[in-house]
Design a protein around this motif. Structure first.
Motif, PDB file in Angstrom:
ATOM      1  N   GLY A 153     -70.852  94.471  -4.428  1.00 40.00           N
ATOM      2  CA  GLY A 153     -69.500  94.040  -4.394  1.00 40.00           C
ATOM      3  C   GLY A 153     -68.943  93.615  -3.053  1.00 40.00           C
ATOM      4  O   GLY A 153     -68.118  92.958  -3.085  1.00 40.00           O
ATOM      5  N   LEU A 154     -69.912  94.297  -2.039  1.00 40.62           N
ATOM      6  CA  LEU A 154     -69.385  94.397  -0.783  1.00 40.62           C
ATOM      7  C   LEU A 154     -70.053  93.641   0.291  1.00 40.62           C
ATOM      8  O   LEU A 154     -69.376  93.598   1.341  1.00 40.62           O
ATOM      9  N   VAL A 155     -71.510  93.701   0.171  1.00 44.16           N
ATOM     10  CA  VAL A 155     -72.322  93.112   1.339  1.00 44.16           C
ATOM     11  C   VAL A 155     -72.405  91.728   1.067  1.00 44.16           C
ATOM     12  O   VAL A 155     -72.763  91.138   0.112  1.00 44.16           O
ATOM     13  N   SER A 156     -71.966  90.926   2.221  1.00 42.62           N
ATOM     14  CA  SER A 156     -72.184  89.450   2.311  1.00 42.62           C
ATOM     15  C   SER A 156     -73.091  89.102   3.596  1.00 42.62           C
ATOM     16  O   SER A 156     -73.261  87.943   3.852  1.00 42.62           O
ATOM     17  N   ASP A 157     -73.384  89.958   4.273  1.00 39.15           N
ATOM     18  CA  ASP A 157     -74.328  89.891   5.254  1.00 39.15           C
ATOM     19  C   ASP A 157     -75.368  88.943   4.967  1.00 39.15           C
ATOM     20  O   ASP A 157     -76.421  89.606   4.113  1.00 39.15           O
ATOM     21  N   PRO A 158     -75.784  87.937   5.521  1.00 42.09           N
ATOM     22  CA  PRO A 158     -76.978  87.111   5.156  1.00 42.09           C
ATOM     23  C   PRO A 158     -78.175  87.977   5.498  1.00 42.09           C
ATOM     24  O   PRO A 158     -79.197  87.685   4.717  1.00 42.09           O
ATOM     25  N   THR A 167     -84.259  82.405  -4.621  1.00 41.73           N
ATOM     26  CA  THR A 167     -83.388  82.278  -3.418  1.00 41.73           C
ATOM     27  C   THR A 167     -82.290  80.990  -3.635  1.00 41.73           C
ATOM     28  O   THR A 167     -82.980  80.217  -4.463  1.00 41.73           O
ATOM     29  N   GLY A 168     -81.353  80.831  -3.127  1.00 41.18           N
ATOM     30  CA  GLY A 168     -80.538  79.927  -3.253  1.00 41.18           C
ATOM     31  C   GLY A 168     -79.175  80.251  -3.742  1.00 41.18           C
ATOM     32  O   GLY A 168     -78.096  80.128  -3.089  1.00 41.18           O
ATOM     33  N   PRO A 169     -79.300  80.552  -5.240  1.00 44.25           N
ATOM     34  CA  PRO A 169     -77.709  80.883  -5.717  1.00 44.25           C
ATOM     35  C   PRO A 169     -77.258  82.170  -5.062  1.00 44.25           C
ATOM     36  O   PRO A 169     -77.723  82.996  -4.420  1.00 44.25           O
ATOM     37  N   PRO A 170     -75.976  82.105  -4.950  1.00 45.70           N
ATOM     38  CA  PRO A 170     -75.226  83.417  -4.276  1.00 45.70           C
ATOM     39  C   PRO A 170     -75.263  84.916  -5.135  1.00 45.70           C
ATOM     40  O   PRO A 170     -75.535  84.710  -6.443  1.00 45.70           O
ATOM     41  N   SER A 171     -75.458  85.785  -4.317  1.00 42.03           N
ATOM     42  CA  SER A 171     -75.687  87.018  -5.013  1.00 42.03           C
ATOM     43  C   SER A 171     -74.152  87.937  -5.244  1.00 42.03           C
ATOM     44  O   SER A 171     -74.305  89.275  -5.480  1.00 42.03           O
ATOM     45  N   ALA A 172     -73.155  87.349  -4.913  1.00 41.24           N
ATOM     46  CA  ALA A 172     -71.816  87.662  -4.847  1.00 41.24           C
ATOM     47  C   ALA A 172     -71.387  88.159  -6.414  1.00 41.24           C
ATOM     48  O   ALA A 172     -71.855  87.530  -7.310  1.00 41.24           O
ATOM     49  N   VAL A 173     -70.851  89.400  -6.740  1.00 38.30           N
ATOM     50  CA  VAL A 173     -70.280  89.696  -8.189  1.00 38.30           C
ATOM     51  C   VAL A 173     -68.677  89.581  -8.146  1.00 38.30           C
ATOM     52  O   VAL A 173     -67.986  89.863  -7.076  1.00 38.30           O
ATOM     53  N   ALA A 228     -64.094  95.288   3.307  1.00 39.53           N
ATOM     54  CA  ALA A 228     -63.281  94.113   3.963  1.00 39.53           C
ATOM     55  C   ALA A 228     -62.254  93.699   3.109  1.00 39.53           C
ATOM     56  O   ALA A 228     -62.382  93.631   1.817  1.00 39.53           O
ATOM     57  N   ALA A 229     -61.418  92.632   3.549  1.00 38.57           N
ATOM     58  CA  ALA A 229     -60.534  91.824   2.731  1.00 38.57           C
ATOM     59  C   ALA A 229     -61.454  90.972   1.890  1.00 38.57           C
ATOM     60  O   ALA A 229     -62.467  90.512   2.277  1.00 38.57           O
ATOM     61  N   GLY A 230     -60.915  90.671   0.711  1.00 38.43           N
ATOM     62  CA  GLY A 230     -61.494  89.965  -0.127  1.00 38.43           C
ATOM     63  C   GLY A 230     -62.520  90.587  -1.039  1.00 38.43           C
ATOM     64  O   GLY A 230     -63.140  90.058  -1.872  1.00 38.43           O
ATOM     65  N   ALA A 231     -62.489  92.099  -1.060  1.00 37.99           N
ATOM     66  CA  ALA A 231     -63.588  92.887  -1.958  1.00 37.99           C
ATOM     67  C   ALA A 231     -62.878  92.457  -3.312  1.00 37.99           C
ATOM     68  O   ALA A 231     -61.816  92.411  -3.503  1.00 37.99           O
ATOM     69  N   PRO A 232     -64.042  92.669  -4.281  1.00 41.77           N
ATOM     70  CA  PRO A 232     -63.694  92.278  -5.809  1.00 41.77           C
ATOM     71  C   PRO A 232     -62.804  93.831  -6.412  1.00 41.77           C
ATOM     72  O   PRO A 232     -62.786  94.667  -5.753  1.00 41.77           O
ATOM     73  N   PRO A 233     -62.255  93.570  -7.476  1.00 41.34           N
ATOM     74  CA  PRO A 233     -61.847  94.753  -8.140  1.00 41.34           C
ATOM     75  C   PRO A 233     -62.921  95.741  -8.443  1.00 41.34           C
ATOM     76  O   PRO A 233     -64.063  95.345  -8.675  1.00 41.34           O
TER      77      PRO A 233
END
Length: 301
Positions: A153-158, A167-173, A228-233
């Motif tokens: 939920g929190l890591v966006s560092d490439p 690879t390719g699709p995003p991994s954000a939740v 960071a700001a923008g974290a999911p619920p």
């Protein structure tokens, strides 16, 4: 003439899907589906529990506990038979993908996060075949799996994305439910009253060294450091009598998320030890809260 190279089979995670097996209340399960493979290691697999009826269904990726060194996708903790746990959530309208990841006897950090991210990417890449909705993916885990769910939920560092599997699709939740997770590996020994230089702890085995000797790596592996700001619920559930992962670990993450403006529901249970031991009512309540949270965040109900 040189001997022509033999053609290589496609990677395990590109193989055709098995036929689903029927479960209770119209649910279905696809067991042992490979979602990623790395050279020289076993394919990583997940079990997918689907709700009744046609989708696409929202999906929660479940990550098991075991101190990053034990456990498998077949475990939901001792309070619940795993299949019953996941079928309960599927019966409520949310698919569950219970995934394996490399344990610390196989690889050290950040392999575990790479594997979790690979599972999310695979679910998105094959969403149409799986009858799930790649735009409605949550992370859910218990103990070490809760730690990995929080990181999803929190890591966006490439640099921490990894190249495992698809690879390719995003991994954000879109949401995170974490049961009694380690969240601050830098401060863990102090919270637990343990020796920060002990190389035999679960945290040291994850990092490849005691956290005190690799503070930057310990911070990188800590959900707290990625708030960071923008974290999911977030839904954070923890027993106040937890002897393995101090409750303050969830409390500290909850405070940081609130300070960053995130939507956080932190609930602690008096008398509940790690894995809800000694508190069956707390275990039942945790599951009820998790089902309600996933439905609210993924189904809007």
């Amino acid at each position: 003439m040189p001997t022509p190279a033999l053609p290589l089979p496609p990677p395990a995670h590109a193989a055709p899907l098995p036929a689903p097996s029927p479960g209770p209340d119209g649910t279905r399960v696809l067991p042992g589906v490979p979602f990623a493979a790395t050279p020289g290691t076993r394919p990583l697999e997940l079990d997918l529990y689907l709700p009744a009826g046609d989708g696409p269904h929202p999906v929660a990726l479940f990550l098991h506990g075991g101190g990053w060194r034990l456990g498998s996708r077949h475990s939901g903790g001792p309070a619940f038979p795993a299949r019953t746990l996941f079928e309960r959530v599927a019966a409520a309208g949310v698919a569950v993908a219970s995934a394996d990841y490399r344990l610390t006897g196989e690889a050290v950090w950040p392999a575990q996060l790479h594997d979790a991210k690979a599972a999310v990417r695979w679910l998105r890449a094959r969403a149409g075949e799986l009858d799930v909705d790649g735009d409605r993916v949550a992370a859910w885990g218990e103990s070490a799996g809760g730690h990995l769910a929080a990181l999803l939920g929190l890591v966006s560092d490439p640099a921490l994305e990894g190249e495992v599997g698809v690879t390719g699709p995003p991994s954000a939740v879109a949401a995170v439910a974490a049961w009694y997770p380690p969240t601050d590996l830098v401060g863990f020994a102090g919270d637990a009253g343990a020796d920060p230089d002990d190389a035999t702890t679960r945290e040291a085995q994850l990092l490849g060294a005691p956290p005190s000797s690799v503070p930057d790596r310990a911070a990188q592996a800590s959900p707290l450091a990625h708030v960071a700001a923008g974290a999911p619920p977030f839904l954070l559930l923890h027993g106040r009598a937890d002897r393995f992962v101090p409750c303050v670990q969830s409390e500290r993450l909850g405070e940081a998320l609130r300070a960053a403006g995130a939507d956080v529901d932190l609930h602690t249970s008096a008398g509940a030890d790690h894995m809800w031991l000694g508190a069956p009512d707390a275990a039942a309540d945790a599951l009820d809260r998790t089902v309600a949270f996933l439905r609210a965040r993924l189904l809007g109900s």
